[in-house]
Design a protein around this motif. Structure first.
Motif, PDB file in Angstrom:
ATOM      1  N   SER A   1     -42.238  -1.402  -6.103  1.00 18.06           N
ATOM      2  CA  SER A   1     -41.673  -0.621  -5.350  1.00 18.06           C
ATOM      3  C   SER A   1     -42.382  -0.586  -3.387  1.00 18.06           C
ATOM      4  O   SER A   1     -42.172  -1.036  -2.284  1.00 18.06           O
ATOM      5  N   PHE A   2     -43.844  -0.921  -3.454  1.00 15.87           N
ATOM      6  CA  PHE A   2     -44.740  -1.818  -2.607  1.00 15.87           C
ATOM      7  C   PHE A   2     -43.548  -3.016  -2.723  1.00 15.87           C
ATOM      8  O   PHE A   2     -43.506  -3.534  -0.762  1.00 15.87           O
ATOM      9  N   LEU A   3     -43.736  -4.239  -3.294  1.00 11.17           N
ATOM     10  CA  LEU A   3     -43.095  -5.688  -2.556  1.00 11.17           C
ATOM     11  C   LEU A   3     -41.826  -5.450  -1.556  1.00 11.17           C
ATOM     12  O   LEU A   3     -41.391  -5.090  -0.743  1.00 11.17           O
ATOM     13  N   ALA A   4     -41.038  -3.716  -2.767  1.00 12.99           N
ATOM     14  CA  ALA A   4     -39.298  -3.617  -1.657  1.00 12.99           C
ATOM     15  C   ALA A   4     -39.833  -3.279  -0.911  1.00 12.99           C
ATOM     16  O   ALA A   4     -38.346  -3.221   0.579  1.00 12.99           O
ATOM     17  N   GLN A   5     -40.576  -2.742  -0.332  1.00 12.22           N
ATOM     18  CA  GLN A   5     -41.434  -1.208   0.986  1.00 12.22           C
ATOM     19  C   GLN A   5     -41.047  -2.721   1.755  1.00 12.22           C
ATOM     20  O   GLN A   5     -40.864  -3.034   3.240  1.00 12.22           O
ATOM     21  N   LYS A   6     -42.053  -3.757   1.482  1.00 11.45           N
ATOM     22  CA  LYS A   6     -42.313  -5.096   2.563  1.00 11.45           C
ATOM     23  C   LYS A   6     -41.032  -5.846   2.880  1.00 11.45           C
ATOM     24  O   LYS A   6     -41.437  -6.909   3.695  1.00 11.45           O
ATOM     25  N   THR A   7     -40.462  -6.173   1.614  1.00 10.03           N
ATOM     26  CA  THR A   7     -39.244  -6.720   2.452  1.00 10.03           C
ATOM     27  C   THR A   7     -37.698  -6.869   3.086  1.00 10.03           C
ATOM     28  O   THR A   7     -36.861  -7.119   2.720  1.00 10.03           O
TER      29      THR A   7
END
Length: 88
Positions: free
Chosen positions: A34-40
């Motif tokens: 979920s964090f990676l999705a937010q940062k991409t």
């Protein structure tokens, strides 16, 4: 010829792309998709797939380097066991 515009994926779509791309990959439990999705934000589906492939290759390189380092330490320890320090 026809041009079709496909918008960039939103947050749930990016998370889904990451999950589907990484479903067969061993993933550490402390990797928050979920964090990676937010940062991409701004990444396309192809960008996310390449991101995952590069991360997997980097992890493999790191594992190989750590194994070689460990093997080198073991070899060095074996060499030192039979060595004597003498004074001339």
């Amino acid at each position: 010829d026809q041009l079709i515009y496909i918008p960039l994926p939103d947050l749930p779509a990016r998370q889904g792309i990451l999950e589907s791309t990484l479903k067969k990959a061993p993933l550490a439990p402390n990797v928050p998709l979920s964090f990676l999705a937010q940062k991409t934000e701004g990444f396309s589906g192809a960008d996310l797939a390449e991101f995952c492939q590069r991360a997997a290759k980097a992890a493999i390189r790191d594992a190989i380097a750590a194994e070689e380092l460990k093997a080198g330490d073991d070899t060095m320890a074996d060499d030192m066991m039979g060595a004597e320090i003498t004074r001339k």
